[in-house]
Design a protein around this motif. Structure first.
Motif, PDB file in Angstrom:
ATOM      1  N   SER A 285      72.270 -78.454  33.859  1.00 47.47           N
ATOM      2  CA  SER A 285      73.064 -78.748  35.056  1.00 47.47           C
ATOM      3  C   SER A 285      74.097 -79.843  34.791  1.00 47.47           C
ATOM      4  O   SER A 285      75.084 -79.964  35.518  1.00 47.47           O
ATOM      5  CB  SER A 285      72.148 -79.173  36.214  1.00 47.47           C
ATOM      6  N   VAL A 288      78.093 -78.994  33.934  1.00 46.08           N
ATOM      7  CA  VAL A 288      79.104 -78.622  34.919  1.00 46.08           C
ATOM      8  C   VAL A 288      79.219 -79.757  35.945  1.00 46.08           C
ATOM      9  O   VAL A 288      78.205 -80.218  36.478  1.00 46.08           O
ATOM     10  CB  VAL A 288      78.736 -77.313  35.646  1.00 46.08           C
ATOM     11  N   VAL A 293      81.515 -77.294  40.786  1.00 45.09           N
ATOM     12  CA  VAL A 293      80.602 -76.357  41.442  1.00 45.09           C
ATOM     13  C   VAL A 293      80.905 -76.278  42.926  1.00 45.09           C
ATOM     14  O   VAL A 293      80.898 -75.196  43.528  1.00 45.09           O
ATOM     15  CB  VAL A 293      79.132 -76.781  41.220  1.00 45.09           C
ATOM     16  N   SER A 294      81.193 -77.418  43.546  1.00 44.74           N
ATOM     17  CA  SER A 294      81.527 -77.444  44.975  1.00 44.74           C
ATOM     18  C   SER A 294      82.785 -76.623  45.248  1.00 44.74           C
ATOM     19  O   SER A 294      82.844 -75.844  46.206  1.00 44.74           O
ATOM     20  CB  SER A 294      81.729 -78.893  45.432  1.00 44.74           C
ATOM     21  N   LEU A 325      78.353 -70.046  36.798  1.00 52.24           N
ATOM     22  CA  LEU A 325      79.101 -71.298  36.765  1.00 52.24           C
ATOM     23  C   LEU A 325      80.165 -71.298  35.672  1.00 52.24           C
ATOM     24  O   LEU A 325      81.273 -71.770  35.863  1.00 52.24           O
ATOM     25  CB  LEU A 325      78.142 -72.477  36.543  1.00 52.24           C
ATOM     26  N   MET A 335      73.449 -70.499  38.089  1.00 48.54           N
ATOM     27  CA  MET A 335      72.719 -71.370  39.008  1.00 48.54           C
ATOM     28  C   MET A 335      72.112 -70.515  40.120  1.00 48.54           C
ATOM     29  O   MET A 335      72.812 -69.720  40.755  1.00 48.54           O
ATOM     30  CB  MET A 335      73.639 -72.428  39.620  1.00 48.54           C
ATOM     31  N   LEU A 360      74.847 -76.448  46.727  1.00 49.42           N
ATOM     32  CA  LEU A 360      75.126 -77.513  45.768  1.00 49.42           C
ATOM     33  C   LEU A 360      73.859 -78.284  45.426  1.00 49.42           C
ATOM     34  O   LEU A 360      73.762 -78.878  44.350  1.00 49.42           O
ATOM     35  CB  LEU A 360      76.189 -78.468  46.332  1.00 49.42           C
ATOM     36  N   LEU A 363      72.073 -77.603  42.032  1.00 49.94           N
ATOM     37  CA  LEU A 363      72.587 -78.037  40.732  1.00 49.94           C
ATOM     38  C   LEU A 363      71.590 -79.005  40.100  1.00 49.94           C
ATOM     39  O   LEU A 363      71.820 -80.210  40.008  1.00 49.94           O
ATOM     40  CB  LEU A 363      73.964 -78.683  40.889  1.00 49.94           C
ATOM     41  N   VAL A 368      69.393 -74.395  37.012  1.00 56.20           N
ATOM     42  CA  VAL A 368      70.526 -73.958  36.202  1.00 56.20           C
ATOM     43  C   VAL A 368      69.975 -73.444  34.879  1.00 56.20           C
ATOM     44  O   VAL A 368      69.199 -74.131  34.214  1.00 56.20           O
ATOM     45  CB  VAL A 368      71.527 -75.103  35.959  1.00 56.20           C
TER      46      VAL A 368
END
Length: 403
Positions: A285, A288, A293-294, A325, A335, A360, A363, A368
């Motif tokens: 995780s 990234v 990711v958001s 991702l 994820m 989120l 994460l 992940v």
């Protein structure tokens, strides 16, 4: 006498070789085949290794072999034909094994936990997994590839010469260098070219690899040939790497070359593997940024190909949703994302991925995971060793938790 009892009594060798383990498996497979044929069950059946069928990371318990089937043998193991399921359990026990039903078409067969074959089989299947990682085209970093050889440098001798070259290529890549792997033949004596970017000028290092037995030592002519190529290509450094050692004349020549030359052995490769292993981020995780990711989650549509799902289950049907991702040609980082039931009730119905701000929170290291990426008939698939993920088409998918 059971095969594992034979090893208990053997005083010749404390640990069975790969060939001996394979002989144990063949004996077990023959017994299963004879038993099934006697009961007229051996139709559309066969055996595969874990590496062949699963192509994923090994389980905590080693899978000695996988029995796969499409005929009545599966029904027999489910207890539909009298006591044949009990017979099968007793047959495996006589050999020192037990089984677990994985899905409707296969069972995994394991050595008993207290068997002297348990650890040798565990080492064997882990070795097969490591060998599968020695590929130049998988961009995802697998820590176990390097940690294995850091702990067991003697296993370098079990690699083919090409796998040894590829391993070195991956090691130098992991150190952040720009690398070029040679074609394996007609390479002009150079197996890997390593380019180190430097503000004062790029540094080119030429690497020659020789996977030799310990008693086949490198002589001066081989070392001199590498120096000659380095001189012609205007390289700044050269490295000769072997699984054996060097004759005194070779070491003397390397110490007098105009272009600096390093003579490396398996001990050096072990140290390189340890450094590579220590430098790897095991928490995937962390690869990234949360902001990336958001942004990805905010811009997902209901039919975005980056939303994937896997359907699993033997007696029940479950779905696992995930979002891609990042990916390369042969590897991907996924994820997991939660699901939301839109019809039915908690045991059976239809569900969709719950794409929202709470995703989120997924994460994390546990959520992940890496997967092998492949393309078949124009469709992308992601295999993590347990589940096959494919693009979600935006339609609700069925689940059934009733056993």
């Amino acid at each position: 006498m059971k095969p594992n009892d034979e090893f208990k009594e053997s005083k010749v060798k404390a640990t069975p070789s790969d060939a001996e383990l394979e002989a144990v498996v063949i004996s077990l497979q023959n017994s299963i085949r004879e038993w099934a044929a006697r009961h007229e069950l051996w139709f559309d059946c066969g055996f595969q290794t874990y590496a062949q069928r699963v192509d994923g990371e090994p389980e905590a318990a080693p899978v000695a072999t996988i029995l796969h089937f499409n005929g009545d043998i599966g029904r027999a193991l489910d207890g539909e034909f009298g006591d044949l399921d009990v017979e099968f359990i007793e047959l495996l026990a006589r050999h020192g094994f037990w089984f677990d039903r994985i899905d409707e078409v296969s069972v995994h067969i394991y050595p008993e936990d207290d068997s002297p074959l348990f650890q040798p089989f565990l080492d064997y299947v882990n070795w097969q997994w490591v060998c599968g990682l020695v590929q130049q085209d998988i961009a995802d970093v697998h820590e176990e590839l390097y940690s294995h050889f850091a702990k067991r440098p003697d296993d370098l001798h079990r690699l083919t010469w090409r796998e040894f070259e590829i391993l070195l290529f991956r090691i130098f890549q992991s150190q952040g260098f720009t690398c070029e792997l040679g074609p394996g033949s007609n390479d002009g004596g150079i197996d890997v070219r390593v380019l180190q970017r430097d503000p004062l000028g790029d540094v080119l290092t030429l690497v020659q690899a020789k996977k030799y037995s310990p008693r086949n030592k490198i002589d001066m002519s081989a070392v001199a040939a590498l120096h000659g190529v380095a001189d012609v290509e205007n390289a700044q450094k050269s490295i000769f790497v072997t699984t054996s050692d060097y004759l005194p004349s070779a070491r003397k020549f390397a110490g007098r070359t105009r272009i600096p030359m390093t003579l490396a052995t398996s001990n050096d490769v072990r140290n390189w593997c340890q450094n590579a292993s220590d430098g790897i981020i095991r928490d995937k995780s962390k690869l990234v940024a949360p902001s990336a990711v958001s942004y990805l989650l905010q811009n997902l549509s209901s039919k975005d190909s980056r939303i994937v799902y896997a359907r699993t289950g033997y007696s029940v049907i479950t779905n696992q949703f995930a979002v891609v991702l990042k990916e390369t040609k042969y590897a991907a980082l996924l994820m997991g994302i939660p699901s939301r039931t839109i019809s039915g009730y908690w045991q059976e119905g239809f569900e969709v991925p719950d794409i929202g701000s709470k995703c989120l929170e997924g994460l994390t290291a546990d959520n992940v995971f890496r997967a092998k990426r492949s393309v078949s008939d124009g469709k992308v698939r992601y295999w993590n060793g347990h589940d096959l993920f494919r693009a979600w088409n935006g339609e609700p998918v069925h689940f059934n938790l009733c056993d």
